[in-house]
Design an enzyme around this catalytic site. Structure first.
Site, PDB file in Angstrom:
ATOM      1  N   HIS A   1      37.976   8.610  -3.607  1.00 40.03           N
ATOM      2  CA  HIS A   1      37.585   9.662  -3.145  1.00 40.03           C
ATOM      3  C   HIS A   1      37.951   9.952  -1.894  1.00 40.03           C
ATOM      4  O   HIS A   1      38.759   9.274  -1.174  1.00 40.03           O
ATOM      5  CB  HIS A   1      35.701   9.420  -3.347  1.00 40.03           C
ATOM      6  CG  HIS A   1      35.140   8.733  -2.360  1.00 40.03           C
ATOM      7  ND1 HIS A   1      35.463   7.396  -2.320  1.00 40.03           N
ATOM      8  CD2 HIS A   1      34.920   8.994  -1.024  1.00 40.03           C
ATOM      9  CE1 HIS A   1      34.726   6.870  -1.200  1.00 40.03           C
ATOM     10  NE2 HIS A   1      34.293   7.794  -0.477  1.00 40.03           N
TER      11      HIS A   1
ATOM     12  N   GLU B   1      34.154  16.787  -0.286  1.00 41.11           N
ATOM     13  CA  GLU B   1      34.769  15.635  -0.737  1.00 41.11           C
ATOM     14  C   GLU B   1      35.269  15.654  -2.353  1.00 41.11           C
ATOM     15  O   GLU B   1      34.883  16.521  -2.944  1.00 41.11           O
ATOM     16  CB  GLU B   1      33.569  14.283  -1.110  1.00 41.11           C
ATOM     17  CG  GLU B   1      33.548  13.752   0.398  1.00 41.11           C
ATOM     18  CD  GLU B   1      32.573  12.474   0.444  1.00 41.11           C
ATOM     19  OE1 GLU B   1      32.514  11.984  -0.506  1.00 41.11           O
ATOM     20  OE2 GLU B   1      32.169  11.936   1.463  1.00 41.11           O
TER      21      GLU B   1
ATOM     22  N   ASP C   1      29.191   4.606  -0.136  1.00 35.61           N
ATOM     23  CA  ASP C   1      30.503   4.169  -0.797  1.00 35.61           C
ATOM     24  C   ASP C   1      30.188   2.662  -1.278  1.00 35.61           C
ATOM     25  O   ASP C   1      30.707   2.623  -2.426  1.00 35.61           O
ATOM     26  CB  ASP C   1      31.725   4.284  -0.006  1.00 35.61           C
ATOM     27  CG  ASP C   1      32.024   5.826   0.652  1.00 35.61           C
ATOM     28  OD1 ASP C   1      31.630   6.730  -0.005  1.00 35.61           O
ATOM     29  OD2 ASP C   1      32.465   5.890   1.762  1.00 35.61           O
TER      30      ASP C   1
ATOM     31  N   HIS D   1      37.440  11.385   2.330  1.00 32.99           N
ATOM     32  CA  HIS D   1      36.708  11.957   3.366  1.00 32.99           C
ATOM     33  C   HIS D   1      37.213  12.885   4.147  1.00 32.99           C
ATOM     34  O   HIS D   1      38.055  12.860   4.750  1.00 32.99           O
ATOM     35  CB  HIS D   1      36.296  10.724   4.251  1.00 32.99           C
ATOM     36  CG  HIS D   1      35.639   9.440   3.859  1.00 32.99           C
ATOM     37  ND1 HIS D   1      35.395   8.271   4.286  1.00 32.99           N
ATOM     38  CD2 HIS D   1      34.708   9.570   2.583  1.00 32.99           C
ATOM     39  CE1 HIS D   1      34.656   7.517   3.729  1.00 32.99           C
ATOM     40  NE2 HIS D   1      34.249   8.141   2.818  1.00 32.99           N
TER      41      HIS D   1
END
Length: 161
Positions: A87, A31, A100, A89
């Site tokens: 961010h 990630e 999250d 995935h």
């Protein structure tokens, strides 16, 4: 005349989104995580009220693996221009997990980027994890190299203040 400008985030600069997409692809299969900074839209040539995401901050000490990314809170700058987080995935899922959602408390916009990290492989969310609109905008961003464009005379003048 309005006394207070909207703190709403109205869009993300195309260059900032491109940077995050590239960084996510380079970090794969782990990630990627960063924090979002914004500027008043009119300051970056966008004729709208509110803020435009202009920068993605990479926080030192961020640890990531294929399932999570963790930012060291003690290294996050105290920044009045902070507007959210971003961010990736690596599994491509474009919805927030419970973990999250726990990080969505600060900021008005949170972006998740999914593999394969193309121009449409992302989604924006509000603090509650609900999908929200976020326009990709052409913004007049300063050249990052201009940060280093100074002379010894400039330094001396700054020190004499």
């Amino acid at each position: 005349m309005r006394l207070f400008r909207s703190r709403e985030v109205v869009g993300i600069a195309a260059d900032a989104l491109d940077f995050a997409l590239e960084a996510s692809a380079e970090t794969h299969p782990n990630e990627y995580m960063g924090l979002l900074r914004g500027e008043e839209a009119r300051r970056v040539g966008v004729d709208r009220d509110g803020y435009v995401v202009t920068d993605v901050l990479i926080i030192p000490g961020t640890v990531s693996d294929p399932y999570s990314a963790t930012v060291r809170n003690d290294l996050v700058p105290n920044d009045f221009h902070a507007v959210g987080s971003i961010h990736s995935h690596p599994n491509g899922v474009l919805r927030p997990s419970d973990a999250d959602l726990d990080t969505f408390g600060s900021g008005r916009v949170h972006i998740i980027i999914g593999s394969p990290y193309g121009p449409d492989d992302w989604e924006a969310f509000d603090q509650s994890g609900e999908v929200r609109d976020l326009d990709v905008l052409d913004a007049d961003l300063s050249d990052p190299e201009s940060f280093f464009d100074f002379t010894q005379d400039d330094i001396d003048a700054e020190l004499d203040r």
